[in-house]
Design a protein around this motif. Structure first.
Motif, PDB file in Angstrom:
ATOM      1  N   ARG A  31      -4.190 -12.021  17.752  1.00 48.31           N
ATOM      2  CA  ARG A  31      -2.795 -12.436  17.586  1.00 48.31           C
ATOM      3  C   ARG A  31      -2.512 -13.874  18.050  1.00 48.31           C
ATOM      4  O   ARG A  31      -1.723 -14.093  18.981  1.00 48.31           O
ATOM      5  CB  ARG A  31      -1.863 -11.487  18.342  1.00 48.31           C
ATOM      6  N   CYS A  78       0.849  -9.310   9.861  1.00 50.09           N
ATOM      7  CA  CYS A  78       1.118 -10.507  10.668  1.00 50.09           C
ATOM      8  C   CYS A  78       2.587 -10.539  11.096  1.00 50.09           C
ATOM      9  O   CYS A  78       2.900 -10.849  12.261  1.00 50.09           O
ATOM     10  CB  CYS A  78       0.762 -11.771   9.882  1.00 50.09           C
ATOM     11  N   LYS A 130       3.192  -8.142  13.868  1.00 52.92           N
ATOM     12  CA  LYS A 130       2.556  -8.527  15.123  1.00 52.92           C
ATOM     13  C   LYS A 130       3.079  -9.860  15.670  1.00 52.92           C
ATOM     14  O   LYS A 130       2.597 -10.356  16.694  1.00 52.92           O
ATOM     15  CB  LYS A 130       1.037  -8.614  14.928  1.00 52.92           C
ATOM     16  N   ILE A 175       2.810 -12.866  14.255  1.00 54.17           N
ATOM     17  CA  ILE A 175       1.931 -13.986  13.940  1.00 54.17           C
ATOM     18  C   ILE A 175       2.573 -14.818  12.832  1.00 54.17           C
ATOM     19  O   ILE A 175       2.881 -14.302  11.757  1.00 54.17           O
ATOM     20  CB  ILE A 175       0.542 -13.496  13.475  1.00 54.17           C
TER      21      ILE A 175
END
Length: 360
Positions: A130, A149, A152, A154
């Motif tokens: 991450r 992503c 998370k 990101i």
């Protein structure tokens, strides 16, 4: 202030200045951390690294900075046809490059072994470690990966060399898009058409994208000082990515002679060539690149050409035959001044500030 942009908000950085991520062992933890610690976004090009190596690199970056940083991968990491590399194609390449091998006094290498893509396994690492920012080139990851992503936290950043590619990335919902102009050093990360069709300049591309997409833009190519950053921001970019100027710094993984050449008269001349890797990229003009112009059919697909030419590169370095080696460089190289990443960052910030203060 000029540095309060959408990019600094999204990326969690102080200044909208990104260090271009370099592949091929040119990125270093030291350079990445230096840029991030100075308030920009350091970047590490990891497409040649194994999943385990990326884990280790990420640990080292996290130990060197508590600021955001970027890990970069290549979505399309080879151009080899499903049928593989034919003996006829290899023989054609061997014949084309034999004079150079003869010149350095080493035998031609054997036919390269089949290449196994690592991208899917590399993606698993990105989702695990991450990083604050995951940038990618030569395509777009699957929608499921982009969604993971987002979940998370990101930030996703894609690279476009044409307006069509920018529109495609925009439709995928990436967080930011790099406008990669043809002035830039390194590979042309085209993915919708051949690279030779992606020769739009940075500032034209930024303006086209600004009119046609809503995703924040990062200008890349031909930027190495505060005036370049100011120009990018004025034309509608939210940030600027600086590559060659950071590559020339002591902290990068470039060879000492590479850095010396970036500060020499040789930096005035750059060429786009496929001769060294199989993909179109810009570096300092070399004899090999000039000789191979018009003979591209004799070049192996990426990355087999890189593998094939590696022994020649090694021998040429040992014999100091610099005109047989590719040294990545952008067209802006002749204005480079700084050899320390922190000094370069400070200069970029000060010059950009002075420019905008002068408009008041």
């Amino acid at each position: 202030m000029w540095y309060n942009t959408k990019a600094t908000e999204i990326l969690g950085i102080e200044y909208p200045i990104l260090q271009g991520p370099f592949g091929g062992n040119l990125s270093t933890v030291e350079l990445t951390a230096a840029v991030s610690n100075a308030g920009g976004l350091g970047g590490y090009g990891a497409y040649t690294n194994s999943p385990q190596e990326i884990y280790e690199i990420d640990k080292q970056i996290k130990a060197a900075t508590n600021k955001p940083y970027n890990i970069n991968l290549w979505v399309s990491d080879h151009d080899i046809p499903e049928s593989g590399l034919s003996d006829a194609q290899f023989d054609k390449t061997a014949a084309l490059f034999k004079p150079y091998y003869d010149e350095v006094g080493i035998p031609l290498p054997e036919k390269p072994a089949p290449f196994q893509s690592r991208f899917e396994n590399q993606l698993d690492v990105i989702l695990d470690i991450r990083p604050k920012v995951f940038s990618f080139m030569f395509g777009v990851p699957p929608n499921t990966v982009l969604e993971q992503c987002r979940q998370k936290g990101i930030v996703t950043v894609g690279a476009a060399t044409t307006l069509d590619e920018a529109l495609f990335l925009d439709s995928k919902g990436v967080d930011m898009i790099i406008a990669s102009g043809f002035e830039a050093g390194g590979h042309r990360p085209s993915f919708l058409d051949k690279s030779e069709s992606s020769l739009t300049g940075t500032f034209v591309l930024v303006q086209l994208m600004r009119e046609k997409i809503k995703t924040p833009i990062i200008a890349a190519g031909g930027i190495a000082d505060g005036r370049g950053i100011a120009a990018a921001l004025t034309l509608g970019a939210s940030a600027a990515q600086v590559g060659t100027a950071f590559l020339a710094c002591d902290e990068s993984g470039a060879l000492p002679v590479h850095k010396e050449m970036l500060f020499s008269d040789a930096s005035k001349y750059t060429t786009l060539s496929r001769a060294f890797t199989g993909r179109l990229g810009r570096g300092l003009t070399s004899r090999v690149a000039q000789d191979i112009t018009g003979k591209e059919s004799g070049i192996l697909p990426f990355p087999l050409q890189t593998t094939f030419i590696a022994p020649l590169r090694k021998a040429a370095i040992e014999q100091q035959k610099w005109d047989m080696i590719l040294f990545w460089a952008g067209q802006i190289s002749p204005i480079l001044k700084h050899t320390k990443a922190s000094v370069l960052m400070n200069a970029l910030i000060e010059e950009t500030t002075n420019y905008f203060d002068g408009l008041k």
